[in-house]
Every structure is written in C-alpha cells, then in structure tokens.
Design a protein around this motif. Structure first.
Motif, PDB file in Angstrom:
ATOM      1  N   ALA A  26     -12.996  26.886  31.038  1.00 28.47           N
ATOM      2  CA  ALA A  26     -13.965  26.945  30.076  1.00 28.47           C
ATOM      3  C   ALA A  26     -14.935  25.678  30.142  1.00 28.47           C
ATOM      4  O   ALA A  26     -16.147  25.883  29.952  1.00 28.47           O
ATOM      5  N   VAL A  27     -14.438  24.833  30.332  1.00 35.73           N
ATOM      6  CA  VAL A  27     -15.468  23.415  30.590  1.00 35.73           C
ATOM      7  C   VAL A  27     -16.532  23.420  31.531  1.00 35.73           C
ATOM      8  O   VAL A  27     -17.519  23.415  30.977  1.00 35.73           O
ATOM      9  N   PRO A  28     -16.101  23.765  32.739  1.00 36.35           N
ATOM     10  CA  PRO A  28     -17.223  24.003  33.862  1.00 36.35           C
ATOM     11  C   PRO A  28     -18.174  24.999  33.455  1.00 36.35           C
ATOM     12  O   PRO A  28     -19.186  24.928  33.574  1.00 36.35           O
ATOM     13  N   ASN A  29     -17.583  26.245  32.845  1.00 34.28           N
ATOM     14  CA  ASN A  29     -18.607  27.441  32.675  1.00 34.28           C
ATOM     15  C   ASN A  29     -19.575  26.938  31.565  1.00 34.28           C
ATOM     16  O   ASN A  29     -20.616  27.324  31.527  1.00 34.28           O
ATOM     17  N   SER A  30     -18.852  26.115  30.480  1.00 36.93           N
ATOM     18  CA  SER A  30     -19.907  25.713  29.434  1.00 36.93           C
ATOM     19  C   SER A  30     -20.858  24.673  29.808  1.00 36.93           C
ATOM     20  O   SER A  30     -22.057  24.701  29.396  1.00 36.93           O
ATOM     21  N   LEU A  31     -20.487  23.924  30.524  1.00 39.68           N
ATOM     22  CA  LEU A  31     -21.493  22.879  31.329  1.00 39.68           C
ATOM     23  C   LEU A  31     -22.468  23.400  32.090  1.00 39.68           C
ATOM     24  O   LEU A  31     -23.771  23.102  31.930  1.00 39.68           O
ATOM     25  N   ALA A  32     -22.197  24.444  32.919  1.00 39.75           N
ATOM     26  CA  ALA A  32     -23.142  25.395  33.803  1.00 39.75           C
ATOM     27  C   ALA A  32     -24.196  25.930  32.911  1.00 39.75           C
ATOM     28  O   ALA A  32     -25.363  26.079  33.027  1.00 39.75           O
ATOM     29  N   LYS A  50     -26.693  23.583  31.214  1.00 43.03           N
ATOM     30  CA  LYS A  50     -27.670  23.043  32.240  1.00 43.03           C
ATOM     31  C   LYS A  50     -29.032  24.317  32.374  1.00 43.03           C
ATOM     32  O   LYS A  50     -30.101  24.011  32.625  1.00 43.03           O
ATOM     33  N   GLU A  51     -28.198  25.542  32.232  1.00 45.64           N
ATOM     34  CA  GLU A  51     -29.178  26.806  32.528  1.00 45.64           C
ATOM     35  C   GLU A  51     -30.133  27.016  31.208  1.00 45.64           C
ATOM     36  O   GLU A  51     -31.312  27.500  31.323  1.00 45.64           O
ATOM     37  N   GLN A  52     -29.430  27.068  29.852  1.00 43.15           N
ATOM     38  CA  GLN A  52     -29.953  27.469  29.117  1.00 43.15           C
ATOM     39  C   GLN A  52     -30.832  26.196  28.331  1.00 43.15           C
ATOM     40  O   GLN A  52     -30.589  25.265  28.377  1.00 43.15           O
ATOM     41  N   LYS A  53     -31.751  26.820  27.447  1.00 39.26           N
ATOM     42  CA  LYS A  53     -32.633  25.696  26.498  1.00 39.26           C
ATOM     43  C   LYS A  53     -31.308  25.366  25.329  1.00 39.26           C
ATOM     44  O   LYS A  53     -30.509  26.315  24.934  1.00 39.26           O
TER      45      LYS A  53
END
Length: 159
Positions: free
Chosen positions: A103-109, A112-115
């Motif tokens: 979950a941590v890397p997915n949330s960080l990604a 970065k992509e979303q506003k």
C-alpha cells in the motif's frame, strides 16, 4: 578340552588411514573443491581477504573499538529497541504486513500522479469505514504513547 581361538588384529595405523583419505579427497570432492577455489578467488579479487587479514592482524585493537562502541548508552538503547521492535514484527500477521508494504508505494505513486484532494474529498475519505478503522488503530498507539510519556514525566519530577 577345546582351546580358545586367539583373535589378534593387526595394529591400526591411524596416520596411514588419514593419508589414504587425504589422497582420495580431491577425487571424491572435486566439485566442492573447485567451488571453494572459485569463492576464494572472488574474495581475493574484491579485497575481502586482505581486509580480513588486516582485521586479524589488529584484532585486539578492532575488538576494543567494538567493545567501546557497544558500551555506549546509545548502543545499549538501540539493542533494546531492536529487541522490542522484533517482538512487534513477530506478532504481526504476514498478510497484514504484506498489505502495508504494497500500500505504501502505491499510495506514494498515486500522490505523485494526482493533484491533491480537495477538502471535500478528504472529508469523504475520512468518513470511510476503512479509514476510520486505521485511524482508530493509530489513535490507540498515540494514546498509549502519550500515557507512557506521562508516566515518564512523573518519574522524572519525583512524584
């Protein structure tokens, strides 16, 4: 009357047996020996053998440095903390820890992509069942931490 048969074994030559085993060893363990030589060559190429030779040559000095570093209060606290954290890690279910790790890397990604989320979107996420469950766990940990800080403060003041 019958006479007992005397059984006499020739004296055993342990050195000769060892010599025979030593002579046969390269044939019996050829693959292991080649693998060992390869490992030794790689250690030599990387300078590890020189490092080990130097460490062994000054082992008394290295040992005294390690002992002095281990006697510091910081090292003692780090060891105690590591033992306590290992207890926590051993009690966690692997599936839960795996979910957190993914979950941590997915949330960080996604971040970065979303506003950034609007306040309304944040409030909507805060009201979800899963978010409230996670916040409950985190608040329980924070509350426990606060209680322990309070008990440390009263001990320090002599109350």
């Amino acid at each position: 009357m019958s006479q007992p048969i005397r059984l006499q074994f020739p004296p055993r030559d342990a050195r000769a047996e060892l010599q025979t085993r030593l002579q046969n060893a390269p044939f019996q363990h050829a693959e292991a020996l080649l693998s060992g030589y390869d490992l030794l060559q790689r250690l030599h190429d990387r300078g590890v053998l020189d490092l080990l030779r130097g460490a062994l040559g000054s082992s008394d000095r290295v040992l005294s440095i390690v002992v002095d570093a281990a006697k510091t209060p910081e090292a003692i606290n780090a060891t105690r903390n590591l033992l306590i954290l290992s207890k926590v890690m051993f009690t966690l279910e692997p599936a839960l820890l795996e979910d957190v790790v993914t979950a941590v890397p997915n949330s960080l990604a996604q971040a970065k992509e979303q506003k950034p989320l609007s306040l309304r979107q944040l409030f909507k996420k805060m009201c979800s069942h899963d978010t409230r469950r996670a916040l409950s766990v985190m608040l329980g940990v924070v509350e426990s931490f606060g209680k322990s800080l309070g008990s440390l403060g009263s001990v320090g003041r002599g109350l």
